[in-house]
Design a protein around this motif. Structure first.
Motif, mmCIF file in Angstrom:
data_model
loop_
_atom_site.group_PDB
_atom_site.id
_atom_site.type_symbol
_atom_site.label_atom_id
_atom_site.label_comp_id
_atom_site.label_asym_id
_atom_site.label_seq_id
_atom_site.Cartn_x
_atom_site.Cartn_y
_atom_site.Cartn_z
ATOM 1 N N ARG A 42 0.837 -1.215 0.000
ATOM 2 C CA ARG A 42 0.000 0.000 0.000
ATOM 3 C C ARG A 42 0.866 1.257 0.000
ATOM 4 N N PHE A 43 1.906 1.247 0.806
ATOM 5 C CA PHE A 43 2.799 2.399 0.863
ATOM 6 C C PHE A 43 3.468 2.622 -0.491
ATOM 7 N N LEU A 44 3.912 1.523 -1.114
ATOM 8 C CA LEU A 44 4.540 1.627 -2.422
ATOM 9 C C LEU A 44 3.556 2.175 -3.450
ATOM 10 N N TRP A 45 2.322 1.664 -3.432
ATOM 11 C CA TRP A 45 1.306 2.126 -4.379
ATOM 12 C C TRP A 45 1.076 3.629 -4.258
ATOM 13 N N LYS A 46 1.009 4.125 -3.019
ATOM 14 C CA LYS A 46 0.781 5.543 -2.809
ATOM 15 C C LYS A 46 1.946 6.398 -3.305
ATOM 16 N N SER A 47 3.147 5.819 -3.331
ATOM 17 C CA SER A 47 4.328 6.574 -3.748
ATOM 18 C C SER A 47 4.542 6.575 -5.261
ATOM 19 N N ILE A 48 3.784 5.744 -5.966
ATOM 20 C CA ILE A 48 3.964 5.643 -7.422
ATOM 21 C C ILE A 48 3.377 6.889 -8.092
ATOM 22 N N PRO A 49 4.121 7.521 -8.979
ATOM 23 C CA PRO A 49 3.618 8.721 -9.667
ATOM 24 C C PRO A 49 2.342 8.426 -10.446
ATOM 25 N N SER A 50 1.460 9.396 -10.492
ATOM 26 C CA SER A 50 0.194 9.218 -11.193
ATOM 27 C C SER A 50 0.413 8.935 -12.674
ATOM 28 N N SER A 51 1.485 9.492 -13.242
ATOM 29 C CA SER A 51 1.769 9.262 -14.656
ATOM 30 C C SER A 51 2.048 7.794 -14.927
ATOM 31 N N VAL A 52 2.693 7.114 -13.975
ATOM 32 C CA VAL A 52 2.975 5.685 -14.119
ATOM 33 C C VAL A 52 1.674 4.894 -14.029
ATOM 34 N N LYS A 53 0.829 5.247 -13.071
ATOM 35 C CA LYS A 53 -0.442 4.550 -12.902
ATOM 36 C C LYS A 53 -1.323 4.701 -14.141
ATOM 37 N N GLU A 54 -1.236 5.848 -14.775
ATOM 38 C CA GLU A 54 -2.070 6.102 -15.956
ATOM 39 C C GLU A 54 -1.559 5.397 -17.203
ATOM 40 N N ASN A 55 -0.257 5.181 -17.276
ATOM 41 C CA ASN A 55 0.346 4.648 -18.504
ATOM 42 C C ASN A 55 0.782 3.191 -18.430
ATOM 43 N N LYS A 56 0.738 2.606 -17.233
ATOM 44 C CA LYS A 56 1.185 1.225 -17.086
ATOM 45 C C LYS A 56 0.079 0.393 -16.427
ATOM 46 N N PRO A 57 -0.809 -0.170 -17.238
ATOM 47 C CA PRO A 57 -1.957 -0.911 -16.685
ATOM 48 C C PRO A 57 -1.558 -2.116 -15.835
ATOM 49 N N GLU A 58 -0.378 -2.683 -16.087
ATOM 50 C CA GLU A 58 0.040 -3.841 -15.293
ATOM 51 C C GLU A 58 0.283 -3.446 -13.837
ATOM 52 N N VAL A 59 0.736 -2.220 -13.618
ATOM 53 C CA VAL A 59 0.929 -1.731 -12.250
ATOM 54 C C VAL A 59 -0.418 -1.637 -11.535
ATOM 55 N N VAL A 60 -1.413 -1.098 -12.224
ATOM 56 C CA VAL A 60 -2.758 -0.996 -11.664
ATOM 57 C C VAL A 60 -3.331 -2.386 -11.397
ATOM 58 N N ALA A 61 -3.090 -3.316 -12.319
ATOM 59 C CA ALA A 61 -3.585 -4.687 -12.158
ATOM 60 C C ALA A 61 -2.937 -5.370 -10.954
ATOM 61 N N ALA A 62 -1.651 -5.079 -10.741
ATOM 62 C CA ALA A 62 -0.950 -5.658 -9.588
ATOM 63 C C ALA A 62 -1.553 -5.151 -8.279
ATOM 64 N N TRP A 63 -1.840 -3.857 -8.227
ATOM 65 C CA TRP A 63 -2.411 -3.305 -7.001
ATOM 66 C C TRP A 63 -3.850 -3.767 -6.788
ATOM 67 N N LYS A 64 -4.559 -4.087 -7.856
ATOM 68 C CA LYS A 64 -5.928 -4.580 -7.702
ATOM 69 C C LYS A 64 -5.927 -5.864 -6.868
ATOM 70 N N ILE A 65 -4.900 -6.680 -7.038
ATOM 71 C CA ILE A 65 -4.760 -7.888 -6.215
ATOM 72 C C ILE A 65 -4.627 -7.490 -4.749
ATOM 73 N N GLY A 66 -3.788 -6.467 -4.500
ATOM 74 C CA GLY A 66 -3.609 -5.994 -3.136
ATOM 75 C C GLY A 66 -4.886 -5.460 -2.525
ATOM 76 N N GLN A 67 -5.673 -4.758 -3.320
ATOM 77 C CA GLN A 67 -6.950 -4.222 -2.829
ATOM 78 C C GLN A 67 -7.888 -5.344 -2.406
ATOM 79 N N LYS A 68 -7.961 -6.386 -3.220
ATOM 80 C CA LYS A 68 -8.843 -7.506 -2.905
ATOM 81 C C LYS A 68 -8.377 -8.232 -1.646
#
Length: 217
Positions: free
Chosen positions: A59-85
């Protein structure tokens, strides 16, 4: 940037070391004042923490990731979706999040290993299979989990979750009103009215697993 230690850990399937390797590399490049954000393997780093059940660090790592990375790298978002669940103990959702994304080649092994680890950790299939009465209870609860998580699912995955052979698993779910497509080897889930007493409670399933553990040891 030298990711050779991370590449070596992935190649040797030392998945429990991935988070530490990434953390150390991040500290190293930060100390050197090197810009790394655009090329950092955030998805691997996130799954590395998730693999060792360190959701807080993920969670801490996710919060530190730049928004530009989250917007342009769907695999990063998909990885965190696992963490959310995982955070909400939605284990059916975890498996769904794993299966719904087409993971890159470098992440496929790590994600597959985590999926198997999660299944063994929370459901203790081996122990349950030795206690037929408990196994029946496990099967029923796992069936309810599949009902809530899927609309279609492969015969192979159903057999894995229910702890049966593919033939027995298919027979079991067909008796519950599901439909099978022999050509695609897919099952169509028949939703059932939700009865309060039959709702899946992850904490109860966890207690069941702990009970079986004590029986076996």
């Amino acid at each position: 940037m030298d990711f050779s230690t991370l590449t070596a850990a992935l190649a040797s399937k030392s998945y429990d070391k991935i988070a530490d390797v990434c953390d150390n590399l991040m500290l190293q490049v930060a100390a050197e004042g090197v810009s790394y954000q655009d090329e950092w393997p955030y998805a691997i780093h996130l799954i590395g923490h998730i693999y060792v059940d360190d959701i807080n660090s993920a969670r801490f790592l996710w919060k530190s990731i730049p928004s530009s990375v989250k917007e342009n790298k769907p695999e990063v978002v998909a990885a965190w979706k696992i963490g959310q669940k995982l955070w909400t103990r939605d284990y059916g959702g975890v498996h769904e999040a794993i299966r719904e994304f087409d993971w890159s080649q470098e992440l496929q092994g790590l994600v597959a290993a985590y999926s198997g680890k999660l299944f063994r950790s929370h459901f203790s299939l081996t122990g349950l299979s030795r206690k037929s009465c408990i196994f029946k209870l496990y099967t029923r609860k796992m069936f309810q989990l599949l009902l809530s998580a899927y609309s279609t699912i492969s015969i192979q995955d159903t057999a894995l979750f229910l702890g049966m052979s593919e033939e027995d698993a298919t027979s079991y779910v067909l008796q519950q009103g599901w439909a099978a497509d022999p050509a695609s080897r897919m099952l169509t889930v028949k939703k059932q009215p939700i009865v309060t007493e039959q709702k899946l409670d992850p904490s109860k399933l966890q207690r069941l697993t702990e009970y079986v553990f004590h029986l076996e040891h």
